[in-house]
Design a protein around this motif. Structure first.
Motif, PDB file in Angstrom:
ATOM      1  N   VAL A 133       0.661  -1.030  -0.016  1.00  0.00           N
ATOM      2  CA  VAL A 133      -0.268  -0.315  -0.327  1.00  0.00           C
ATOM      3  C   VAL A 133       0.381   1.306  -0.203  1.00  0.00           C
ATOM      4  O   VAL A 133       0.792   2.442  -0.796  1.00  0.00           O
ATOM      5  N   GLN A 134       1.892   1.562   0.493  1.00  0.00           N
ATOM      6  CA  GLN A 134       2.842   1.809   1.043  1.00  0.00           C
ATOM      7  C   GLN A 134       3.811   2.500   0.020  1.00  0.00           C
ATOM      8  O   GLN A 134       5.099   3.269   0.243  1.00  0.00           O
TER       9      GLN A 134
ATOM     10  N   ARG B 276      -5.493 -11.373   0.116  1.00  0.00           N
ATOM     11  CA  ARG B 276      -4.892 -10.817   0.498  1.00  0.00           C
ATOM     12  C   ARG B 276      -5.893  -9.282  -0.301  1.00  0.00           C
ATOM     13  O   ARG B 276      -6.552 -10.062  -1.556  1.00  0.00           O
ATOM     14  N   HIS B 277      -5.560  -7.828  -0.615  1.00  0.00           N
ATOM     15  CA  HIS B 277      -7.019  -6.945  -1.392  1.00  0.00           C
ATOM     16  C   HIS B 277      -7.038  -7.224  -2.370  1.00  0.00           C
ATOM     17  O   HIS B 277      -5.847  -7.718  -3.331  1.00  0.00           O
TER      18      HIS B 277
ATOM     19  N   THR C 249      -7.578  -6.149  -6.623  1.00  0.00           N
ATOM     20  CA  THR C 249      -7.375  -4.372  -6.821  1.00  0.00           C
ATOM     21  C   THR C 249      -7.745  -4.718  -8.767  1.00  0.00           C
ATOM     22  O   THR C 249      -8.030  -5.997  -8.971  1.00  0.00           O
TER      23      THR C 249
ATOM     24  N   LEU D  74      -9.086   3.531   4.830  1.00  0.00           N
ATOM     25  CA  LEU D  74      -8.244   2.422   4.523  1.00  0.00           C
ATOM     26  C   LEU D  74      -7.455   1.814   5.441  1.00  0.00           C
ATOM     27  O   LEU D  74      -7.272   0.788   5.450  1.00  0.00           O
TER      28      LEU D  74
END
Length: 255
Positions: free
Chosen positions: A101-102, A148-149, A151, A193
């Motif tokens: 994410v980062q 996991r997310h 996308t 988030l």
């Protein structure tokens, strides 16, 4: 000669960008139904996932088409069936995983290009040209407690969707597919988030309900049904999910 080649190269690049921008604009005018290809993938190479994928049929995804038809009617969209789904053949390769994410911007850009390259190489025919490609990555729930997310990319209209290979999970899987599909159409997430709680009011299906809690439905881009300001539960199926006005506006259903 070199100057001519450079000019030709940039003409091709600019032309490709303009064509993509036009296609994205035209899709959100909803003059014709969008066609979505669904490509199953055995993400963990398990027998459970393999068996589940082998059992999939096109009619298993009919609830998704019904959901979008039901929600489009609320906004008086002049299409009885705005989105049609086509189940493609199983793909043996796995699309590249998204960065953290980062992650720095350059990593995100590189991954985006890698994913587009994957989609270009892995798009078996489904009988007609499609507007959106979703890669459904199935996992054995006995091996994976959490996934996991998922996308999706608006630019390129492709998605990477993590799902459980279990019949009992099919209704929740459908919510996740709908959520990622809407990301390809410019819809944004409507949950915090950090806490994953729906944002008020845009992440609420019924932001003007009295009393406000507990809610009975989920906004599709939030995915959760608020029970209080701090607590929510996952919607159990598309019959508990709506497309709220902010999302409808983002995807061109409201002007």
């Amino acid at each position: 000669m070199i100057k001519t080649v450079r000019i030709f190269f940039w003409v091709l690049v600019i032309s490709a960008v303009l064509v993509q921008l036009w296609q994205e604009y035209d899709a959100l005018q909803w003059r014709h139904p969008l066609k979505v290809a669904l490509y199953p993938i055995n993400a963990d190479q398990s027998e459970t996932s393999a068996s589940y994928i082998a059992s999939l049929r096109a009619e298993d995804f009919e609830p998704l088409a019904t959901f979008f038809s039901r929600e489009a009617a609320k906004y008086q969209l002049p299409l009885r069936r705005p989105i049609t789904f086509y189940l493609g053949p199983e793909i043996q390769a796995v699309p590249p995983p998204p960065p953290a994410v980062q992650a720095p911007l350059y990593e995100i850009i590189v991954w985006s290009l890698q994913f587009r390259w994957f989609a270009w190489r892995h798009q078996p025919a489904v009988g007609m040209p499609v507007d959106i490609k979703l890669y459904l990555l199935y996992h054995d729930p006995a091996r994976h407690r959490h996934l996991r997310h998922s996308t999706a990319l608006h630019k390129g209209r492709i998605g990477r969707v993590n799902l459980f290979a279990e019949n009992s999970q099919h209704p929740v899987n459908a919510i996740i597919v709908a959520h990622e599909l809407l990301h390809t159409l410019s819809a944004t997430d409507k949950y915090d988030l950090n806490t994953h709680q729906p944002l008020f009011p845009q992440g609420y299906a019924e932001p003007y309900a009295q009393p406000l809690y507990p809610q009975s439905m989920a906004e599709v881009m939030a995915g959760q049904v608020p029970q209080s300001a701090q607590i929510s539960r996952m919607a159990k199926g598309l019959d508990q999910v709506v497309i709220g006005r902010p999302t409808a506006r983002e995807i061109g259903w409201l002007r």
